[in-house]
Design a protein around this motif. Sequence first.
Motif, PDB file in Angstrom:
ATOM      1  N   SER A   1       0.838  -1.203   0.000  1.00 61.45           N
ATOM      2  CA  SER A   1       0.000   0.000   0.000  1.00 61.45           C
ATOM      3  C   SER A   1       0.870   1.249   0.000  1.00 61.45           C
ATOM      4  O   SER A   1       0.508   2.277  -0.573  1.00 61.45           O
ATOM      5  CB  SER A   1      -0.942  -0.006   1.193  1.00 61.45           C
ATOM      6  OG  SER A   1      -0.236  -0.240   2.366  1.00 61.45           O
TER       7      SER A   1
ATOM      8  N   GLY B   1       0.485   4.085  -2.787  1.00 56.75           N
ATOM      9  CA  GLY B   1       0.278   5.482  -2.415  1.00 56.75           C
ATOM     10  C   GLY B   1       1.335   6.382  -3.031  1.00 56.75           C
ATOM     11  O   GLY B   1       1.023   7.417  -3.626  1.00 56.75           O
TER      12      GLY B   1
ATOM     13  N   TYR C   1       0.773   6.912  -6.842  1.00 60.32           N
ATOM     14  CA  TYR C   1      -0.230   7.942  -7.124  1.00 60.32           C
ATOM     15  C   TYR C   1       0.361   9.327  -6.927  1.00 60.32           C
ATOM     16  O   TYR C   1       0.176  10.242  -7.732  1.00 60.32           O
ATOM     17  CB  TYR C   1      -1.425   7.781  -6.187  1.00 60.32           C
ATOM     18  CG  TYR C   1      -2.487   6.832  -6.690  1.00 60.32           C
ATOM     19  CD1 TYR C   1      -3.323   7.206  -7.743  1.00 60.32           C
ATOM     20  CD2 TYR C   1      -2.669   5.592  -6.111  1.00 60.32           C
ATOM     21  CE1 TYR C   1      -4.293   6.344  -8.192  1.00 60.32           C
ATOM     22  CE2 TYR C   1      -3.641   4.727  -6.558  1.00 60.32           C
ATOM     23  CZ  TYR C   1      -4.456   5.106  -7.602  1.00 60.32           C
ATOM     24  OH  TYR C   1      -5.414   4.264  -8.059  1.00 60.32           O
TER      25      TYR C   1
ATOM     26  N   TYR D   1      -4.187   9.198   1.116  1.00 54.64           N
ATOM     27  CA  TYR D   1      -5.524   8.705   0.798  1.00 54.64           C
ATOM     28  C   TYR D   1      -5.458   7.314   0.186  1.00 54.64           C
ATOM     29  O   TYR D   1      -6.082   6.372   0.676  1.00 54.64           O
ATOM     30  CB  TYR D   1      -6.214   9.677  -0.156  1.00 54.64           C
ATOM     31  CG  TYR D   1      -7.625   9.271  -0.497  1.00 54.64           C
ATOM     32  CD1 TYR D   1      -8.684   9.663   0.317  1.00 54.64           C
ATOM     33  CD2 TYR D   1      -7.895   8.503  -1.611  1.00 54.64           C
ATOM     34  CE1 TYR D   1      -9.975   9.293   0.030  1.00 54.64           C
ATOM     35  CE2 TYR D   1      -9.188   8.117  -1.909  1.00 54.64           C
ATOM     36  CZ  TYR D   1     -10.228   8.517  -1.085  1.00 54.64           C
ATOM     37  OH  TYR D   1     -11.492   8.130  -1.376  1.00 54.64           O
ATOM     38  N   PHE D   2      -4.685   7.175  -0.908  1.00 57.76           N
ATOM     39  CA  PHE D   2      -4.695   5.898  -1.622  1.00 57.76           C
ATOM     40  C   PHE D   2      -3.981   4.808  -0.836  1.00 57.76           C
ATOM     41  O   PHE D   2      -4.465   3.679  -0.741  1.00 57.76           O
ATOM     42  CB  PHE D   2      -4.095   6.069  -3.011  1.00 57.76           C
ATOM     43  CG  PHE D   2      -5.005   6.838  -3.918  1.00 57.76           C
ATOM     44  CD1 PHE D   2      -6.124   6.249  -4.460  1.00 57.76           C
ATOM     45  CD2 PHE D   2      -4.754   8.170  -4.213  1.00 57.76           C
ATOM     46  CE1 PHE D   2      -6.980   6.955  -5.270  1.00 57.76           C
ATOM     47  CE2 PHE D   2      -5.601   8.887  -5.027  1.00 57.76           C
ATOM     48  CZ  PHE D   2      -6.714   8.279  -5.555  1.00 57.76           C
TER      49      PHE D   2
ATOM     50  N   SER E   1      -6.234   3.946   2.360  1.00 61.77           N
ATOM     51  CA  SER E   1      -7.471   3.219   2.120  1.00 61.77           C
ATOM     52  C   SER E   1      -7.160   1.787   1.694  1.00 61.77           C
ATOM     53  O   SER E   1      -7.844   0.846   2.107  1.00 61.77           O
ATOM     54  CB  SER E   1      -8.321   3.927   1.081  1.00 61.77           C
ATOM     55  OG  SER E   1      -7.655   3.957  -0.144  1.00 61.77           O
TER      56      SER E   1
ATOM     57  N   GLY F   1      -8.894   8.571   3.679  1.00 61.72           N
ATOM     58  CA  GLY F   1      -8.906   7.335   2.907  1.00 61.72           C
ATOM     59  C   GLY F   1      -9.504   6.179   3.702  1.00 61.72           C
ATOM     60  O   GLY F   1     -10.315   5.408   3.196  1.00 61.72           O
TER      61      GLY F   1
END
Length: 514
Positions: free
Chosen positions: A292, A296, A299, A341-342, A345, A417
Motif C-alpha cells: 500500500s 500510495g 499515485y 488517501y490511496f 485506504s 482514505g
Amino acid sequence: MAQIPLGASDEHEHIVSDINIDYVCFLLIHCFQYEDNEEVVLWMNTVGPYHNRQETYGYFSLPFCRGPKKGISHYHETLSEAIQGVELEFSGLDIQFKANMEKTPFCKITLTKKDYHTFEFAIRNYYSYQMYIDDLPIMGSVGYLDENDSKAVYLFTHKKFDIGYNGDQIVDVNMTSEGKIRLEIGQEIEFSYEVNWKPSSVHFEDRFDKYLDPNFFQHRIHWFSIFNSFMMVIFLVGLVTMILMRTLRKDYARYNRDEELDDLDRDLGDEYGWKQVHGDVFRPPAMPMLFSLMIGCGYHIAFVTLLVIIFSIMGDLYTSRGSILSVAIFVYAAASPVNGYFGGSLYAQFGGKHWIKQMFWSAFAIPLIVCGTAFFINFIAIYYHASRAIPFATMLAVASICIFIILPLTLVGTVLGRNISGQSNNPCRINAVPRPIPEKKWFMEPLVIVILGGILPFGSIFIEMYFIFTSFWAYKIYYVYGFMLLVFLILAAVTSCVTIVCTYFLLNSEDYRW
Ligand SMILES: *[C@@H]1O[C@H](CO)[C@@H](O)[C@H](O)[C@H]1NC(C)=O
C-alpha cells in the motif's frame, strides 16, 4: 535595481535594498527595470568542467580575485538554489546601467606555485565559469590550451561585456574572453574588464530565447519518438482488447452451453486458467504495508509529475534559477494527502492493523530515498569541496518540510482514505485455504514478468529521457514541456496496458499473486 519604497527611513531602505533586494524581487515582477547609471550586479556563480554541468565549485575556489567594490558579499539563496549548488558571489565589478566602461583593471594576483597548479588543472580540464547579470546566465572559459605546445597553458584575463538594453531593461548579454597570457609561476597577473552598452530590439519576454537551442531539440526526433511510442500503445491496446475478447467469447460460449448442461457439469466444466483462482485473487498480499505504501507513493509521484509539467508549460519556468525544483518541492508537499488517501485506504482494505506505522512509512519513503541518495552524493561533494555540498541549514529546511508539512497532510489523507473507502468490497469471497500455485515455465514467474514488463514503458520514454539527461549534464536548457506532457501520457497508457497484460498472463497460469 529599482528602488522599492518599503516605508522605512532612508538609511533603513538602503540596507534593505542592499541585502534583501533579491527576496523582494522574487515577489515583485517589475524589478528588472533600471534607471540610468544604476548599479547592475554581476554575480559570479560556479566553475566546473564544461562536460559535466553537475560538477561545480564556487568561482572563487580558483585563485581569481574580486573587484574593488564592496557590497553584498553573499547572495541569499532560496532552498532549491542551495540544493542545486548555486553559489552566487558578488564579483566586485562596478557596472552601471547604460554607462560604457573602457578597459579597466580591477585586481591583481601574484601567481604562487599552488595557484599555478590550480589554474593549470582547471584549464587542462576545460573548466568554464558561469556568471549572472540580471538573471541572464553568462558562460566563459577559464583559459586556453595550445594544441601544438602541450606545456603551455593560457589564462584569459580580460572580460569584455556587451550588454544589450531595450528601454530600461537588460535583454542580451555577450561576454568575450580576451587578454590571453601564458601562465608562469611567480608572475603578476592583472585582471580587467570592459563594458559596452548597445540598444537592442529584443523584447524582454524573449530574452531567454537565445539560450534555447532549437537545433538540439530537433522536433523531428521528438515526433519520431512519439510516433514510435504511439505505435506501441496501439499494439498494446490491441493485445488487451484481444485478450478481453477471447475470454469474453469463451464466457458467452459457455453460458450458451450451460443452458443445455446441468449444474454438476457446469462446476466441473472446462474451467481453467484465471477462473480457477477466483477464491484467491483478493487475498491480501504477503506484505500489505509495503504494497500500500508503494501504491500510495505511485499515485503521489504521478500526480506531482503531471502538475509540475503543466505548470512548466504554463509559465516559462526555465527563465529563473531553480524555480522548477521549488515548484516541484512545493507541489510534492502539497499533494501529500493523495499519498495518504490511496495508501491508507488500500491498507485498510487489506485489514492492516498498524495504520500509523504505515502512514509514517509512506510519508517518508520518497523523501528518505531521495535524501539518502543526496546525502551520499553530498559526502562525495564535501570531500571534493564542490559547491553542490548542501549546507546544514538546507538539510534542516528539508527535514522540517517533511515533518511539519508532509506528515500532517499525509495524516489528513490517510484518515480520509480509511473512512471513505477503507471497506473492502471484493466481488468474490476469499477461500480459507490458499490454493497451491502450480509449476509453470520460468518466464511466468512474477519476478521475471515484473522485469520484462518494465522494458516497454522504458522504451516509450527513453528518447525523451535522453534529452532530459542531456540538459542535466550539458549546457542545454530543456524547454519542450509540451512533448514531455505527451510522453508522460503515453507512458501512463503503456504502463496500464502492460500491467493488464502481465496480470492476465500471471492469473492465467493460475498464480494469484498479482
Ligand atoms: C551578442 O551576440 C549575438 C550573436 O553574435 C548578436 O546577435 C548580438 O547582437 C550580440 N549582442 C550584443 C549586445 O552585443
